[in-house]
Every structure is written in C-alpha cells, then in structure tokens.
Design a protein around this motif. Structure first.
Motif, mmCIF file in Angstrom:
data_model
loop_
_atom_site.group_PDB
_atom_site.id
_atom_site.type_symbol
_atom_site.label_atom_id
_atom_site.label_comp_id
_atom_site.label_asym_id
_atom_site.label_seq_id
_atom_site.Cartn_x
_atom_site.Cartn_y
_atom_site.Cartn_z
ATOM 1 N N UNK A 218 22.779 25.355 -2.657
ATOM 2 C CA UNK A 218 23.486 24.370 -1.835
ATOM 3 C C UNK A 218 22.657 24.212 -0.565
ATOM 4 N N UNK A 219 21.806 23.196 -0.496
ATOM 5 C CA UNK A 219 20.922 23.065 0.669
ATOM 6 C C UNK A 219 21.655 22.534 1.909
ATOM 7 N N UNK A 220 21.154 22.973 3.060
ATOM 8 C CA UNK A 220 21.672 22.523 4.356
ATOM 9 C C UNK A 220 20.519 21.802 5.040
ATOM 10 N N UNK A 243 16.819 17.970 -8.593
ATOM 11 C CA UNK A 243 17.145 19.356 -8.255
ATOM 12 C C UNK A 243 18.439 19.843 -8.871
ATOM 13 N N UNK A 244 19.119 18.999 -9.623
ATOM 14 C CA UNK A 244 20.409 19.394 -10.201
ATOM 15 C C UNK A 244 21.443 19.711 -9.127
ATOM 16 N N UNK A 245 21.271 19.136 -7.933
ATOM 17 C CA UNK A 245 22.156 19.471 -6.814
ATOM 18 C C UNK A 245 23.463 18.686 -6.912
ATOM 19 N N UNK A 246 24.583 19.418 -6.781
ATOM 20 C CA UNK A 246 25.898 18.762 -6.813
ATOM 21 C C UNK A 246 26.541 18.756 -5.433
ATOM 22 N N UNK A 247 25.958 19.515 -4.503
ATOM 23 C CA UNK A 247 26.531 19.598 -3.152
ATOM 24 C C UNK A 247 25.432 19.955 -2.168
ATOM 25 N N UNK A 248 25.352 19.197 -1.075
ATOM 26 C CA UNK A 248 24.477 19.568 0.047
ATOM 27 C C UNK A 248 25.247 19.329 1.328
ATOM 28 N N UNK A 249 24.743 19.871 2.393
ATOM 29 C CA UNK A 249 25.290 19.567 3.710
ATOM 30 C C UNK A 249 24.158 19.001 4.542
ATOM 31 N N UNK A 250 24.483 18.021 5.397
ATOM 32 C CA UNK A 250 23.459 17.386 6.232
ATOM 33 C C UNK A 250 23.974 17.454 7.676
ATOM 34 N N UNK A 251 23.256 18.175 8.486
ATOM 35 C CA UNK A 251 23.715 18.446 9.852
ATOM 36 C C UNK A 251 24.010 17.150 10.612
ATOM 37 N N UNK A 252 25.193 17.074 11.194
ATOM 38 C CA UNK A 252 25.576 15.913 11.992
ATOM 39 C C UNK A 252 25.973 14.696 11.170
ATOM 40 N N UNK A 253 25.912 14.807 9.839
ATOM 41 C CA UNK A 253 26.169 13.631 8.995
ATOM 42 C C UNK A 253 27.270 13.861 7.959
ATOM 43 N N UNK A 254 27.192 14.953 7.214
ATOM 44 C CA UNK A 254 28.223 15.152 6.180
ATOM 45 C C UNK A 254 29.370 16.005 6.745
ATOM 46 N N UNK A 255 30.583 15.850 6.199
ATOM 47 C CA UNK A 255 31.766 16.360 6.894
ATOM 48 C C UNK A 255 31.910 17.884 6.926
#
Ligand code: F3S
Length: 398
Positions: A218-220, A243-255
């Motif tokens: 789960x990348x940040x 990357x088969x990614x189902x969830x990431x977090x993006x600083x200042x952007x995603x909740x």
C-alpha cells in the motif's frame, strides 16, 4: 465463518439455487482468506461483461444464475461490454458478436443488474461514500474507490462480485479491515505531472517498482502538489495494471492519507524514471492507424476538451472516444457529440478499446492511457504510442 440466520438460509438453499451458489462462492473465499464473518455491501460493480472475454462458458454461467432465480439485492452496475449496445454497427462489430453480447446483457438485466457498461461507475451514480463497504471488480475502479473515495473493497473477480450482488454481502477480509489499509512504503515523487498521460506513466513507474519488490504493498505517495479527478482516474488505472495496487494514499490529496505518517521504507520516482516509463509505452515510430481516448471512460470535462480541439476540423484516422452512456447523453445534449462526429471521430458508449473485439483490425494505437497501452499490446497485439491528451487529439487530425 460465523454466518447470520439470513446467510445460513441462503447457504442452505432456502432462498433459491442462485443465492445458494453465490453464498457457496463467498464462504469458500472467506474461508481461504480467514474472514470471520460476512459484511453487508452498499454496492457492487461487476466486470467480465464483454462476450469477447466471457465466451460461451461464461455466458452459460450467467444464464443459469439468471434463469434459476439470481437477483441483485443491492445497487449493482456493470463494466464495459464488447460494443456500443445501441450503435454497434458503426464500430464494425459483427452481427454474430452483437447477438451474443446482447444475450450477456439480457442475463444481467434479468438479475436486476443495471447495464451501465462503464468502468467509471462513480461518475454516473454508483458513488460510494467514505468508509462504505462495497464489492467491486474492475481494477481501476477498485483502486479509485479505495484510494480516492475512501470506500472499502477488495479486487473482486467476476464470480465473486456477482455473488456479492446476489446476496448483498462479502467476506470481511483484506481492504475491508483497518489493519490492511495502513501504508507500508513511501514513494517520493520528484517529477512534474501535467496531464493524464503523466499520471499514467507515474502509475507504471511506481507499479513496476512495486512488482520488482515482489510484494503487494500500500504505497504512500508524497510530492504531488495537486491532482484532478481525471488525473487520479488515469493513475488508478495504471498503478492497478502495472503494480496490482488496489489502495494507495497520496499526501494532501486522498482522504485517508492524513491518518498515517509516511512509512520509513521508501523509493523515489524522478523525471528520468517518468520519461523511461513513458518511452517504454511508445514502442514504435510506425504510422498511427487507431487513436483512442477513454481508458478509463472519459468524464464530461474531458469530452468538452476534445470537442474544443476538434471544432471545425477533420480527423484523418479512426478515432474512438469511449465513455459511459449517461455522459454521452449529456454530451449529445450540449452539442459536443455533434462537433466530434462532424470532425469524423466517434463517441462510443458502453465499450472501450480493450474489451471490444478489435484484434487484428489496427496496427498502431495512439492514446493517453498507460493502461490501454498495456492491454492494447497484450490483448490485441497493437504497437502503442503514449502521448499527452491534447497531443493525441492533434495527432488524429494530422
Ligand atoms: Fe475501462 Fe476498458 Fe480501460 S474497462 S479502464 S476503458 S480497459
């Protein structure tokens, strides 16, 4: 697994054959993944709709579920089909394929599934709220729902999504649970991102790096000052593909990003890596014979931009613009469709360049979508060229 009385009744067959089959699929999944219970879902998105992917065996499974009483118990929408359901002739689809595709849609409709035929259900009314549990298939939409909307879903397959629709529940494991939503790797982005194709290239660069690490993560992401909904749509499709990614977090952007500190384990993506990702997706200098925008399906804002660029001009190549039907209807009403069709391009609803049966019809595909490059090559054998959105339109005119 602990099942409620209602779930046990479905499993025993009291609620019909299809509900029993569906509950069998879900309890088997739950057992494999160590779920202790089922949880209710607010909505379902089903993928595997194109007859080109399903084939006769897939269609028969759907038919059987429909005729033996399978009915959706929650809001359930559909991924793109292999053709524009209302206007398939202009895309060069054979009558035989069209007939089989209609049989697929009919089976879903019989099960009370809404034939939205789009991979962006969140743009047309299947919009989960923050924290809501859902059961979605379609990797780009799963990634968007988890990351951008903060809803909770695993990457369902066709059968497990259908099973969730017919029962209204899904096993409680994976991304439904807090402990699996924690980021475990920081990605420092040191590159300028200006356009949907940049975000697609970023998704490939990050996705490839995660794949090389050999683990689902789960990348940040840090260092991205802003991202529009359309840019995030493109990024989700790409990072899910590469990357088969189902969830990431993006600083200042995603909740959910603010709930976590950046993890110590890290990698970085700079301009050179972004350029390399972009170059890897452009594997030919041959002449383009197929231009497409709309992977994932376009927003109305994107269609407005295409109309602005095409106004009063003529395209010289086959150009498909793919979107959800309600978005196209809006474009019809505003006049964008007229401008686009006058220019010689086509707006196709319900389908896309990947799920339509177009293998062998074209040689070189130009697009702004990193995901479309991957599948255009893998599924149809096309050579691909990735360019920024506006340049794709300009190229269609050249
Ligand atoms: Fe959607 Fe087709 Fe792309 S389903 S994400 S437009 S491959």
């Amino acid at each position: 697994m602990q099942l409620s009385g209602k779930e046990k009744a479905m499993l025993s067959g009291e609620r019909g054959w299809a509900a029993r089959k569906a509950m069998e699929i879900l309890t088997a999944l739950g057992t494999i993944y160590g779920a202790e219970r089922m949880i209710p879902v607010a909505s379902v998105q089903i993928a595997g709709v194109s007859y080109d992917n399903l084939g006769e065996a897939g269609l028969q499974f759907l038919d059987q579920m429909a005729t033996r009483g399978g009915r959706a118990r929650v809001l359930t929408t559909l991924n793109p089909a292999g053709m524009d359901i209302e206007n398939w002739q202009v895309l060069g689809i054979s009558p035989e394929f069209a007939e089989n595709q209609q049989r697929v849609i009919k089976a879903f409709v019989q099960m009370n599934v809404i034939p939205t035929c789009t991979c962006t259900p969140y743009l047309i009314g299947n919009l989960p709220r923050y924290g809501e549990h859902i059961a979605w298939a379609e990797s780009s939409a799963v990634c968007y729902a988890n990351s951008v909307l903060g809803a909770r879903t695993n990457r369902e397959g066709g059968p497990s999504a259908l099973a969730a629709a017919l029962t209204g529940v899904t096993p409680d494991y994976g991304y439904h649970r807090n402990e699996n939503r924690t980021p475990d790797l920081t990605v420092a982005v040191r590159a300028r991102l200006e356009d949907t194709s940049d975000f697609g290239a970023l998704g490939k660069a990050v996705g490839d790096s995660l794949t090389a690490l050999g683990m689902k993560r789960v990348p940040y992401l840090r260092g991205i000052p802003q991202a529009s909904g359309d840019a995030l749509k493109s990024f989700c499709a790409s990072i899910a593909t590469y990357g088969g990614v189902a969830l990431f977090h993006m600083e200042g952007i995603t909740p959910e990003a603010g709930n976590y500190a950046p993890p110590p384990d890290s990698l970085s993506i700079d301009e050179a890596e972004l350029r390399a990702a972009r170059e890897a997706l452009s594997d030919t200098e041959e002449a383009v014979d197929f231009v497409t925008l709309g992977c994932p399906h376009l927003s109305l804002r994107e269609i407005a931009r295409i109309a602005e660029l095409l106004h009063g001009r003529k395209v010289t190549k086959e150009f498909w613009i793919t979107t959800a039907r309600p978005i196209k209807q809006m474009a019809d009403r505003i006049g964008y469709t007229h401008i686009i069709e006058e220019a010689g391009a086509r707006i196709a609803a319900d389908t896309c360049c990947v799920v339509a049966p177009i293998k062998g019809r074209f040689k070189v595909m130009l697009t702004d979508s990193a995901k479309a490059c991957y599948y255009g090559s893998a599924k149809h054998g096309f050579r691909t060229i990735l360019k920024p959105f506006d340049q794709v339109v300009e190229e269609a005119l050249r």
